[in-house]
Design a protein around this motif. Structure first.
Motif: not given
Length: 141
Positions: A78-83, A101-107
């Protein structure tokens, strides 16, 4: 039948049903973020500390690697994390929260209030429940 074996007299059963009910209330709120409840838990940890090893995440979420790895793969898709495997030890995989991933924190802000509203429970009551559960689990609240 002995009273102790009646379903209505079990403590574990309402806790089990409550856990399922809470996840059901989270589902529509998390769909807006394209997250499942377990993925949301991973993101909560990563929003606090942007970089974690798989082992650290597993310890904090009380999940084994067999459960956590597929979760992390889906979050990466989904592009929220990198491994990224550690250069020092290939067995260690570092998980980092991406910009997306950081951008959805606000939501995600406000989900707790929306959850309480959908469950029709007061904040004080849910905090009291959390304190009792943490006491049972022998953890700090």
């Amino acid at each position: 039948m002995k009273d102790e074996l009646k379903l209505a007299n079990q403590v574990c059963f309402p806790i089990y049903v409550l856990a399922k009910e809470m996840v059901n209330h989270y589902r529509p709120l998390l769909e807006k973020l394209d997250l499942t409840y377990p993925q949301y838990l991973v993101m909560l940890v990563l929003w606090e500390e942007r970089k974690q090893t798989v082992g650290e995440l597993g310890e904090k979420l009380q999940l084994d690697n067999g459960t956590l790895t597929p979760l992390l793969k889906r979050l990466e898709q989904k592009g929220y994390v990198s491994r990224i495997r550690s250069d020092k030890d290939e067995r260690i995989v570092n998980i980092t929260c991406t910009d997306l991933g950081i951008s959805i924190q606000e939501k995600a802000c406000g989900i707790r209030e929306q959850l309480l509203s959908s469950m029709e429970i007061a904040t004080a009551d849910i905090l009291a429940l959390k304190e009792i559960v943490n006491r049972i689990l022998n953890k700090k609240s």
